[in-house]
Design a protein around this motif. Structure first.
Motif, PDB file in Angstrom:
ATOM      1  N   ALA A  47     -10.071 -27.877   7.419  1.00 51.51           N
ATOM      2  CA  ALA A  47     -11.109 -26.909   7.059  1.00 51.51           C
ATOM      3  C   ALA A  47     -10.541 -25.796   6.185  1.00 51.51           C
ATOM      4  O   ALA A  47     -11.165 -25.370   5.201  1.00 51.51           O
ATOM      5  CB  ALA A  47     -11.730 -26.319   8.323  1.00 51.51           C
ATOM      6  N   LEU A  48      -9.344 -25.330   6.527  1.00 53.39           N
ATOM      7  CA  LEU A  48      -8.718 -24.278   5.722  1.00 53.39           C
ATOM      8  C   LEU A  48      -8.347 -24.797   4.340  1.00 53.39           C
ATOM      9  O   LEU A  48      -8.484 -24.075   3.342  1.00 53.39           O
ATOM     10  CB  LEU A  48      -7.466 -23.747   6.432  1.00 53.39           C
ATOM     11  CG  LEU A  48      -7.669 -23.155   7.838  1.00 53.39           C
ATOM     12  CD1 LEU A  48      -6.369 -22.517   8.316  1.00 53.39           C
ATOM     13  CD2 LEU A  48      -8.796 -22.145   7.838  1.00 53.39           C
ATOM     14  N   ARG A  49      -7.876 -26.035   4.272  1.00 50.22           N
ATOM     15  CA  ARG A  49      -7.520 -26.592   2.971  1.00 50.22           C
ATOM     16  C   ARG A  49      -8.747 -26.723   2.075  1.00 50.22           C
ATOM     17  O   ARG A  49      -8.683 -26.505   0.868  1.00 50.22           O
ATOM     18  CB  ARG A  49      -6.809 -27.935   3.138  1.00 50.22           C
ATOM     19  CG  ARG A  49      -5.442 -27.807   3.818  1.00 50.22           C
ATOM     20  CD  ARG A  49      -4.584 -29.035   3.590  1.00 50.22           C
ATOM     21  NE  ARG A  49      -5.078 -30.205   4.300  1.00 50.22           N
ATOM     22  CZ  ARG A  49      -4.766 -30.512   5.559  1.00 50.22           C
ATOM     23  NH1 ARG A  49      -3.985 -29.706   6.271  1.00 50.22           N
ATOM     24  NH2 ARG A  49      -5.225 -31.605   6.120  1.00 50.22           N
ATOM     25  N   ARG A  50      -9.871 -27.072   2.677  1.00 53.15           N
ATOM     26  CA  ARG A  50     -11.107 -27.145   1.877  1.00 53.15           C
ATOM     27  C   ARG A  50     -11.448 -25.778   1.301  1.00 53.15           C
ATOM     28  O   ARG A  50     -11.876 -25.656   0.140  1.00 53.15           O
ATOM     29  CB  ARG A  50     -12.262 -27.660   2.745  1.00 53.15           C
ATOM     30  CG  ARG A  50     -12.138 -29.113   3.162  1.00 53.15           C
ATOM     31  CD  ARG A  50     -13.412 -29.605   3.820  1.00 53.15           C
ATOM     32  NE  ARG A  50     -13.268 -30.953   4.359  1.00 53.15           N
ATOM     33  CZ  ARG A  50     -13.359 -32.070   3.650  1.00 53.15           C
ATOM     34  NH1 ARG A  50     -13.595 -31.998   2.352  1.00 53.15           N
ATOM     35  NH2 ARG A  50     -13.223 -33.250   4.224  1.00 53.15           N
ATOM     36  N   LEU A  51     -11.304 -24.738   2.090  1.00 54.25           N
ATOM     37  CA  LEU A  51     -11.621 -23.385   1.633  1.00 54.25           C
ATOM     38  C   LEU A  51     -10.622 -22.905   0.589  1.00 54.25           C
ATOM     39  O   LEU A  51     -10.993 -22.192  -0.351  1.00 54.25           O
ATOM     40  CB  LEU A  51     -11.647 -22.429   2.820  1.00 54.25           C
ATOM     41  CG  LEU A  51     -12.790 -22.653   3.812  1.00 54.25           C
ATOM     42  CD1 LEU A  51     -12.596 -21.798   5.054  1.00 54.25           C
ATOM     43  CD2 LEU A  51     -14.126 -22.324   3.161  1.00 54.25           C
ATOM     44  N   LEU A  52      -9.368 -23.271   0.746  1.00 53.67           N
ATOM     45  CA  LEU A  52      -8.357 -22.842  -0.215  1.00 53.67           C
ATOM     46  C   LEU A  52      -8.529 -23.526  -1.568  1.00 53.67           C
ATOM     47  O   LEU A  52      -8.342 -22.909  -2.616  1.00 53.67           O
ATOM     48  CB  LEU A  52      -6.954 -23.112   0.330  1.00 53.67           C
ATOM     49  CG  LEU A  52      -6.499 -22.186   1.469  1.00 53.67           C
ATOM     50  CD1 LEU A  52      -5.252 -22.738   2.138  1.00 53.67           C
ATOM     51  CD2 LEU A  52      -6.257 -20.769   0.938  1.00 53.67           C
ATOM     52  N   PHE A  53      -8.910 -24.815  -1.554  1.00 58.43           N
ATOM     53  CA  PHE A  53      -9.073 -25.524  -2.807  1.00 58.43           C
ATOM     54  C   PHE A  53     -10.427 -25.260  -3.454  1.00 58.43           C
ATOM     55  O   PHE A  53     -10.565 -25.408  -4.672  1.00 58.43           O
ATOM     56  CB  PHE A  53      -8.871 -27.028  -2.594  1.00 58.43           C
ATOM     57  CG  PHE A  53      -7.432 -27.431  -2.534  1.00 58.43           C
ATOM     58  CD1 PHE A  53      -6.704 -27.626  -3.690  1.00 58.43           C
ATOM     59  CD2 PHE A  53      -6.788 -27.582  -1.313  1.00 58.43           C
ATOM     60  CE1 PHE A  53      -5.368 -27.989  -3.642  1.00 58.43           C
ATOM     61  CE2 PHE A  53      -5.447 -27.947  -1.253  1.00 58.43           C
ATOM     62  CZ  PHE A  53      -4.732 -28.144  -2.419  1.00 58.43           C
ATOM     63  N   LYS A  54     -11.443 -24.862  -2.685  1.00 56.50           N
ATOM     64  CA  LYS A  54     -12.745 -24.493  -3.225  1.00 56.50           C
ATOM     65  C   LYS A  54     -13.212 -23.234  -2.507  1.00 56.50           C
ATOM     66  O   LYS A  54     -14.077 -23.280  -1.626  1.00 56.50           O
ATOM     67  CB  LYS A  54     -13.765 -25.622  -3.048  1.00 56.50           C
ATOM     68  CG  LYS A  54     -13.819 -26.599  -4.203  1.00 56.50           C
ATOM     69  CD  LYS A  54     -14.333 -25.928  -5.478  1.00 56.50           C
ATOM     70  CE  LYS A  54     -14.359 -26.917  -6.626  1.00 56.50           C
ATOM     71  NZ  LYS A  54     -14.807 -26.261  -7.879  1.00 56.50           N
ATOM     72  N   PRO A  55     -12.662 -22.068  -2.867  1.00 52.58           N
ATOM     73  CA  PRO A  55     -13.056 -20.838  -2.172  1.00 52.58           C
ATOM     74  C   PRO A  55     -14.549 -20.557  -2.351  1.00 52.58           C
ATOM     75  O   PRO A  55     -15.136 -20.845  -3.392  1.00 52.58           O
ATOM     76  CB  PRO A  55     -12.213 -19.753  -2.884  1.00 52.58           C
ATOM     77  CG  PRO A  55     -11.097 -20.494  -3.535  1.00 52.58           C
ATOM     78  CD  PRO A  55     -11.650 -21.842  -3.897  1.00 52.58           C
ATOM     79  N   GLY A  56     -15.143 -20.003  -1.320  1.00 50.88           N
ATOM     80  CA  GLY A  56     -16.543 -19.623  -1.407  1.00 50.88           C
ATOM     81  C   GLY A  56     -17.477 -20.609  -0.752  1.00 50.88           C
ATOM     82  O   GLY A  56     -17.111 -21.393   0.127  1.00 50.88           O
TER      83      GLY A  56
END
Length: 429
Positions: A47-56
């Motif tokens: 979940a964190l990796r998803r947010l880091l690669f596509k913030p927002g």
């Protein structure tokens, strides 16, 4: 160690520069944040990796659809609390550049990277559809409509109930049934259009045939309903046959740009114009104007967004564009009125029913949640999560006045100037 949630909570607050108003529970069982608030469950480091690669918004949406994020507790309250951080911050490019230059911001990002683990970008969920441009050709519109509406009629029956109306209902009071409120909406549209026995109605974006059946049965008009969804058309034709109205109602799989059998006495467009696109809207309005007889009426029922500071810039909701309405675009109601007038219409009435849509969406969410297992079996876990988030977040958006919905009544006034409208227009109330 079980300290992922405290670390995550602190890092997110450092990034936002504001308190995180929800509780966090991480994959290691640790928790942090306000004890009585809804809980954001972070199921894994992905979940964190998803947010880091596509913030927002898009990163959050991908994590939600994939099941990497969940909310426990009051979903509406959680979305309301988070809306100020996700949708209403109003950060511009200059603010973002300033944040990136801040050592504390960079340190927080570094902390999240370490917490997220190996930096491999997860693939987007299979429910995602991405386009480079919003073309709104006949082919791309067919694809977009198919993505949204050809999910399965059984699934839509779960969400929409017996009325099978996928647009804002019109509530006499909050305790009314969904079926009664949708019937009242259809009747309101018929009264605004002043439908009379023997008249001819075009229902643009007819969905599953609810408006067509109601208008033919209750007002004696002949109806042509058009949709780009084959599943909708098949369902609508069966409803027409079951109601014994095949002599009055014709359902077509047809683009509004291809209708040529004018003139019509009235046109209803209920929840369809959101699919038209900003670049095509004048074409849409002109096409409907040409299909009406002089004195004929158009009822355009459409969701509207609030005006932006730069209306020349295209604004898109990333989650909705990727998962719900590919190529969907919302315009301010003033823009819609202007485009209708540019096409030749005389706009006679604009009614906002924003609060009614919030009530409608909450009922749809309840129906989905009450029959969750069957909904998942009919589609996919990811698709069901898309709809739950989309409808709940939309309810909050209507309640917070971030978006609205309006019924615009317009007339093709004849050269004589006689619109046929009564002196006191709102005789339908």
């Amino acid at each position: 160690m079980t300290d992922a949630a405290p670390r995550l909570h602190a890092l997110v607050e450092q990034l936002l520069g504001a308190p995180l108003p929800v509780r966090v529970r991480a994959w290691d069982g640790s928790q942090a944040g306000p004890p009585d608030a809804p809980t954001l469950v972070v199921r894994n480091r992905r979940a964190l990796r998803r947010l880091l690669f596509k913030p927002g918004e898009l990163g959050l949406a991908r994590a939600w659809v994939a099941g990497d994020l969940e909310i426990e507790g009051d979903l509406y309250l959680a979305l309301d609390l988070l809306s100020g951080l996700i949708w209403e911050r109003g950060d511009d490019a200059r603010t973002l550049v300033q944040a990136v230059r801040d050592p504390g911001f960079r340190a927080a990002v570094g902390g999240l990277v370490r917490l997220a683990g190996p930096p491999l970008p997860p693939a987007p969920p299979r429910e995602e559809v991405r386009r480079a441009r919003h073309l709104h050709t006949r082919r791309t519109d067919r694809r977009a409509i198919s993505h949204h509406y050809d999910v399965g009629n059984d699934f839509y029956e779960i969400v929409l109930g017996r009325s099978m109306v996928y647009s804002c209902a019109y509530w006499p009071d909050p305790e009314s049934s969904l079926e009664d409120a949708q019937r009242d909406k259809l009747e309101l549209v018929c009264r605004k259009l002043a439908l009379t026995e023997g008249g001819r109605l075009l229902d643009v974006g007819c969905g599953w045939g609810s408006m067509a059946v109601h208008a033919a049965r209750e007002h004696g008009v002949s109806v042509v309903g058009i949709t780009l969804s084959h599943e909708q058309a098949a369902y609508a034709r069966k409803r027409v046959a079951d109601a014994g109205l095949t002599d009055r109602v014709e359902i077509r799989v047809q683009d509004y740009r291809d209708v040529t059998d004018e003139p019509y006495d009235a046109i209803s467009s209920i929840g369809m114009a959101e699919h038209v696109g900003a670049d095509r809207y004048l074409e849409y309005a002109g096409a409907l104007y040409a299909l009406l007889r002089p004195g004929g009426r158009l009822l355009n029922h459409q969701i509207a967004r609030r005006p932006q500071r730069d209306e020349d810039h295209y604004h898109v909701d990333e989650f909705i564009d990727a998962y719900v309405f590919p190529d969907g675009e919302l315009a301010p109601v003033g823009t819609t009125v202007t485009q209708l007038e540019r096409a030749g219409f005389e706009v006679r009435d604009v009614e906002s029913i924003r609060e009614h849509y919030a009530l409608t969406l909450r009922r749809w969410v309840t129906r989905l949640e009450d029959d969750w297992r069957r909904a998942v079996s009919l589609t996919s876990p990811g698709r069901a999560r898309v709809w739950r988030l989309y409808m709940a977040a939309s309810a909050v958006a209507f309640e917070r006045n971030r978006i609205g919905v309006n019924q615009v009544l317009a007339v093709r006034s004849p050269e004589s100037g006689d619109s046929g409208m009564p002196l006191r227009a709102r005789t339908w109330n």
